[in-house]
Design a protein around this motif. Structure first.
Motif, PDB file in Angstrom:
ATOM      1  N   UNK A 112      -8.511 -62.430  -2.644  1.00 52.26           N
ATOM      2  CA  UNK A 112      -7.562 -61.681  -1.872  1.00 52.26           C
ATOM      3  C   UNK A 112      -6.775 -60.729  -2.753  1.00 52.26           C
ATOM      4  N   UNK A 113      -6.399 -61.200  -3.942  1.00 56.07           N
ATOM      5  CA  UNK A 113      -5.642 -60.385  -4.860  1.00 56.07           C
ATOM      6  C   UNK A 113      -6.456 -59.173  -5.291  1.00 56.07           C
ATOM      7  N   UNK A 114      -7.752 -59.352  -5.502  1.00 53.30           N
ATOM      8  CA  UNK A 114      -8.641 -58.276  -5.921  1.00 53.30           C
ATOM      9  C   UNK A 114      -8.738 -57.223  -4.810  1.00 53.30           C
ATOM     10  N   UNK A 115      -8.723 -57.641  -3.569  1.00 50.11           N
ATOM     11  CA  UNK A 115      -8.786 -56.732  -2.431  1.00 50.11           C
ATOM     12  C   UNK A 115      -7.531 -55.875  -2.353  1.00 50.11           C
ATOM     13  N   UNK A 116      -6.350 -56.488  -2.571  1.00 48.46           N
ATOM     14  CA  UNK A 116      -5.093 -55.743  -2.566  1.00 48.46           C
ATOM     15  C   UNK A 116      -5.056 -54.723  -3.697  1.00 48.46           C
ATOM     16  N   UNK A 117      -5.501 -55.105  -4.881  1.00 49.10           N
ATOM     17  CA  UNK A 117      -5.509 -54.204  -6.033  1.00 49.10           C
ATOM     18  C   UNK A 117      -6.429 -53.020  -5.781  1.00 49.10           C
ATOM     19  N   UNK A 149      -7.302 -51.792  -2.897  1.00 50.33           N
ATOM     20  CA  UNK A 149      -6.696 -50.958  -1.870  1.00 50.33           C
ATOM     21  C   UNK A 149      -5.613 -50.055  -2.470  1.00 50.33           C
ATOM     22  N   UNK A 150      -4.757 -50.611  -3.329  1.00 45.48           N
ATOM     23  CA  UNK A 150      -3.675 -49.829  -3.941  1.00 45.48           C
ATOM     24  C   UNK A 150      -4.225 -48.728  -4.858  1.00 45.48           C
ATOM     25  N   UNK A 151      -5.280 -49.025  -5.593  1.00 43.60           N
ATOM     26  CA  UNK A 151      -5.882 -48.012  -6.473  1.00 43.60           C
ATOM     27  C   UNK A 151      -6.427 -46.860  -5.638  1.00 43.60           C
ATOM     28  N   UNK A 152      -7.138 -47.178  -4.581  1.00 43.50           N
ATOM     29  CA  UNK A 152      -7.686 -46.135  -3.707  1.00 43.50           C
ATOM     30  C   UNK A 152      -6.578 -45.349  -3.002  1.00 43.50           C
ATOM     31  N   UNK A 153      -5.544 -46.052  -2.586  1.00 44.16           N
ATOM     32  CA  UNK A 153      -4.407 -45.392  -1.931  1.00 44.16           C
ATOM     33  C   UNK A 153      -3.731 -44.415  -2.898  1.00 44.16           C
ATOM     34  N   UNK A 154      -3.543 -44.811  -4.146  1.00 49.80           N
ATOM     35  CA  UNK A 154      -2.951 -43.932  -5.159  1.00 49.80           C
ATOM     36  C   UNK A 154      -3.822 -42.709  -5.404  1.00 49.80           C
ATOM     37  N   UNK A 155      -5.117 -42.878  -5.459  1.00 48.61           N
ATOM     38  CA  UNK A 155      -6.027 -41.740  -5.633  1.00 48.61           C
ATOM     39  C   UNK A 155      -5.893 -40.764  -4.466  1.00 48.61           C
TER      40      UNK A 155
END
Length: 151
Positions: free
Chosen positions: A1-6, A8-14
């Motif tokens: 789950x933690x890997x999924x959140x990370x 998502x945040x990386x893609x959102x920042x891009x």
């Protein structure tokens, strides 16, 4: 789950970086699209100096009158020993009308003279010595005045 959140945040920042670059925001040099291509940003409004100068004399005998108070829109000076004066106003560079007042304020020292008011008009003024930016430069007119003796 933690890997999924990370992920998502990386893609959102891009996605945010791409959108900001499209809108003209850059964090690399602290610039924005408001900088006009890296030039200097200047705020204010155009201005120019309007100068009126001349000599004040007695209408009766044509002698120069010192210490006459000359006022033009907030600028007040006294004529020198030869009756010469110069007043100026810095304002928007367009056609302008200025009320100029000539007033004997020293009593009987140099004789007594009537107050005179006149308007100086600047129509299609030509300015020189401007900065090439907001300051358009200066323009001038000469106004010689003959004051009447007080009756």
């Amino acid at each position: 789950m933690k890997k999924l959140k990370t992920g998502f945040l990386i893609n959102w920042n891009r996605l945010l970086r791409i959108m900001m670059s499209i809108l003209g925001f850059s964090t690399a040099a602290g610039l924005s699209s408001c900088d006009g291509g890296g030039g200097q940003v200047e705020y204010g409004s155009p201005s120019a100096k309007f100068i009126v100068n001349g000599q004040v004399k007695s209408e009766q005998d044509e002698t120069a009158i010192p210490n006459i108070q000359v006022t033009m829109q907030g600028d007040t000076v006294l004529t020198d020993e030869n009756g010469n004066y110069e007043v100026n106003v810095t304002t928007f560079p367009t056609d302008q009308d200025f009320l100029i007042k000539f007033e004997d304020i020293d009593g009987t020292v140099n004789g007594e003279y009537q107050t005179e008011e006149t308007t100086v008009e600047f129509v299609d003024p030509e300015f020189k010595n401007g900065s090439g930016e907001w300051y358009e430069g200066e323009t001038s007119k000469t106004l010689n005045v003959d004051l009447k003796d007080k009756e």
